[in-house]
Each structure stands twice: as C-alpha cells, then as structure tokens.
Enzyme design. Structure first.
Site, PDB file in Angstrom:
ATOM      1  N   TYR A   1       6.460  16.224  -3.117  1.00 30.09           N
ATOM      2  CA  TYR A   1       5.281  15.929  -2.290  1.00 30.09           C
ATOM      3  C   TYR A   1       4.510  17.182  -1.888  1.00 30.09           C
ATOM      4  O   TYR A   1       3.466  17.072  -1.233  1.00 30.09           O
ATOM      5  CB  TYR A   1       5.720  15.174  -1.035  1.00 30.09           C
ATOM      6  CG  TYR A   1       6.457  13.895  -1.335  1.00 30.09           C
ATOM      7  CD1 TYR A   1       5.766  12.750  -1.724  1.00 30.09           C
ATOM      8  CD2 TYR A   1       7.843  13.823  -1.258  1.00 30.09           C
ATOM      9  CE1 TYR A   1       6.437  11.563  -2.012  1.00 30.09           C
ATOM     10  CE2 TYR A   1       8.524  12.647  -1.540  1.00 30.09           C
ATOM     11  CZ  TYR A   1       7.816  11.526  -1.915  1.00 30.09           C
ATOM     12  OH  TYR A   1       8.490  10.360  -2.212  1.00 30.09           O
TER      13      TYR A   1
ATOM     14  N   HIS B   1      -1.221  13.905   0.996  1.00 26.36           N
ATOM     15  CA  HIS B   1      -0.479  13.352   2.123  1.00 26.36           C
ATOM     16  C   HIS B   1       0.237  14.435   2.939  1.00 26.36           C
ATOM     17  O   HIS B   1       0.741  14.153   4.023  1.00 26.36           O
ATOM     18  CB  HIS B   1       0.545  12.340   1.597  1.00 26.36           C
ATOM     19  CG  HIS B   1       0.732  11.151   2.483  1.00 26.36           C
ATOM     20  ND1 HIS B   1      -0.232  10.703   3.368  1.00 26.36           N
ATOM     21  CD2 HIS B   1       1.790  10.286   2.630  1.00 26.36           C
ATOM     22  CE1 HIS B   1       0.206   9.628   4.004  1.00 26.36           C
ATOM     23  NE2 HIS B   1       1.434   9.357   3.585  1.00 26.36           N
TER      24      HIS B   1
ATOM     25  N   ASN C   1       6.888   7.793   7.246  1.00 28.84           N
ATOM     26  CA  ASN C   1       6.890   6.567   8.052  1.00 28.84           C
ATOM     27  C   ASN C   1       7.937   6.555   9.165  1.00 28.84           C
ATOM     28  O   ASN C   1       8.023   5.587   9.918  1.00 28.84           O
ATOM     29  CB  ASN C   1       7.067   5.337   7.155  1.00 28.84           C
ATOM     30  CG  ASN C   1       8.374   5.371   6.385  1.00 28.84           C
ATOM     31  OD1 ASN C   1       9.079   6.368   6.406  1.00 28.84           O
ATOM     32  ND2 ASN C   1       8.676   4.283   5.692  1.00 28.84           N
TER      33      ASN C   1
ATOM     34  N   ASP D   1      -3.381  13.674   7.574  1.00 26.75           N
ATOM     35  CA  ASP D   1      -4.423  13.361   6.601  1.00 26.75           C
ATOM     36  C   ASP D   1      -5.123  12.054   6.959  1.00 26.75           C
ATOM     37  O   ASP D   1      -4.526  11.153   7.530  1.00 26.75           O
ATOM     38  CB  ASP D   1      -3.820  13.250   5.206  1.00 26.75           C
ATOM     39  CG  ASP D   1      -2.729  12.192   5.146  1.00 26.75           C
ATOM     40  OD1 ASP D   1      -1.661  12.403   5.756  1.00 26.75           O
ATOM     41  OD2 ASP D   1      -2.939  11.140   4.505  1.00 26.75           O
TER      42      ASP D   1
ATOM     43  N   ASN E   1       0.808   5.783   8.456  1.00 29.57           N
ATOM     44  CA  ASN E   1       2.147   5.352   8.848  1.00 29.57           C
ATOM     45  C   ASN E   1       2.874   6.347   9.743  1.00 29.57           C
ATOM     46  O   ASN E   1       3.664   5.960  10.614  1.00 29.57           O
ATOM     47  CB  ASN E   1       2.992   5.062   7.603  1.00 29.57           C
ATOM     48  CG  ASN E   1       2.546   3.801   6.892  1.00 29.57           C
ATOM     49  OD1 ASN E   1       2.028   2.875   7.520  1.00 29.57           O
ATOM     50  ND2 ASN E   1       2.730   3.758   5.575  1.00 29.57           N
TER      51      ASN E   1
END
Length: 278
Positions: A97, A102, A149, A174, A195
């Site tokens: 990631y 994100h 999340n 973001d 989230n």
C-alpha cells in the site's frame, strides 16, 4: 553621651540596605562594640529604647519595599504542562500500500515529522509513534498499523491514555471528493465515507468535534471502482504535485499548533492552486 548617640544614629542610617530583622540585630550588635577613642569606657551600649526604634524603622522599610523579580517568581504557582497535540495520518501498513492514494495521510505525517526532526521509531497502541515538539507545542505523531477500517482502535487508545482533548487531535486522510492535491482544514465534520474516519468517530463515542486535514485524491476515471482507484500508485507528474502539497501541509500544521486554528484554516483553505504558484 549625646555625641555618642548621634554617631550611632548616623552609622545606622547608612545601613538601609539591610532587609531582615536578623541583619538589623547583627548591625546593632556590631555598633555596641565600636571603640571610641575619647570615651573613658572602651565600648558603647545602645539603650533598649534606641534598639526598638531602629528595629521598627527597618521593619517599616522592608514592608513597603516590593518583592524582587526572583522573589515574585519563587511564589508564583507553576503552570501545568501543556497537553500534547496528536497528529494522526491514516493509511494501510505494508509495501503493498506504500505510495498509493489511500496512504497520503501516512505520507503527510512522515513529511511533517521529518521536517521537525522527529522519528516515528516506536510501536505502541497499535501504531508507529514519534514524540517531540513543534516550537513549544508538544506533539505525538501516529500512523495506525491496524489497517484503515480499524484506525479507531489505535487512535482511541492514544487519546484515552494521554487524556488528549479532541480539539487537539488532528486526523489527516485522503478524500475522493476533493480535486487532486487540494487541501481542506476543517474544525469538525463527518466521515464522508472514509472508513478510517468512520472507525475513529465510533471510538470517540460518535463525537465529530475534532479537526481534520483532508487531502484530495480526485475521482476515479470512467467507471473504475473507487476501492481499486485509491490503491493505485501515483504517476511521476502526480508525485511532483503531491510533494508540493506535502510541503504546504507542513506549513499548515506549524501554523495550527503555534498560531491557532483560524490562521491555519485561512492559510490552507484560501491557498492558490498549484498552477498559479509555479
């Protein structure tokens, strides 16, 4: 004998700098042993009434003299230490990631911490954590490692442990609804479908009264799934634009902590677009 008393009084008048009763008593004692060449006896003893008058004079002088700065500082109550700011960047852990849309919250926190010489080198409360100061403001940086999340698990624990007021919890994340690299600083608000913010609000018992810095990542092109879009890396040109935005965010956070929310919001929300600054 009156001449001797006059000499004694003249001597005492030159000792006005003595500020305590003990010093005065010592001065009287020293006078009592002064030798006078023309006196048959070798010493002069001040009468009790004279001693009392001298003591009263110096007591009155000391009472009317204001305390010095050092004395005033000694009696002033100590101010309680400042509570730290918590600056949280949202993202997902792991190389998979890294450098994706994100994770711009992570990138912003990294940029601010590096600019201030603060290393996020410890792991606690399920987060990478760094502590230091921005100016005279104590600050804690955090990058939750719980995945997006579940960010609230980490943030809620830090806030609870350090008793940080929500007004001093800045969350950086973001935002699909802002144009790419656009910043928006707000004093409170909802989660906007993000989230990580949803999780934090849940762990704050539904409270939304904490500041947030939103970083625009733009809308996905065509009919691309937003979930896939936020995990896309940046192009070379996008990276250059994002680096400019990160620098702008560093300045914004410094203003926020040192000059207050209103000045920081004005600086961020009325900023010129990138094309006008080049």
């Amino acid at each position: 004998m009156s001449i001797l008393l006059q000499h004694s009084n003249n001597y005492l008048l030159h000792t006005n700098h003595i500020q305590s009763k003990m010093s005065v008593a010592a001065s009287i004692s020293s006078i009592a042993t002064v030798r006078f060449p023309n006196c048959r006896r070798h010493c002069f003893r001040a009468s009790p009434s004279l001693s009392l008058r001298i003591m009263a004079q110096f007591s009155s002088s000391a009472a009317s003299t204001p305390p010095s700065r050092s004395e005033a500082a000694a009696v002033e109550p100590k101010k309680p230490p400042k509570l730290p700011w918590l600056i949280v960047g949202l993202g997902n852990p792991g190389k998979k990631y890294s450098s994706t849309r994100h994770n711009v919250g992570f990138e912003m926190v990294d940029a601010i911490a590096e600019a201030e010489g603060i290393a996020l080198s410890s792991v606690s409360f399920k987060a990478l954590v760094g502590k230091g100061f921005i100016g005279d403001a104590p600050v804690i940086f955090a990058k939750p490692q719980t995945y997006m999340n579940k960010s609230g698990e980490s943030v809620g624990a830090i806030v609870s442990y350090y008793k940080i007021p929500l007004q001093q919890v800045l969350v950086i994340f973001d935002d699909l609804d802002l144009p790419f690299t656009k910043l928006r600083l707000l004093p409170k608000g909802g989660h906007g479908g993000q989230n990580g913010m949803r999780s934090i609000i849940d762990h704050f018992k539904g409270s939304r009264d904490f500041p947030r810095l939103r970083i625009g990542i733009g809308r996905p092109p065509g009919k691309m799934d937003p979930a896939n879009f936020v995990l896309r890396p940046f192009t070379k040109q996008e990276r250059e634009e994002l680096d400019f935005t990160l620098q702008h965010g560093i300045d914004a956070v410094r203003i926020l902590l040192l000059e207050g929310f209103n000045k920081a919001a004005t600086f961020v929300n009325t900023a010129k677009p990138l094309e006008q600054c080049s």
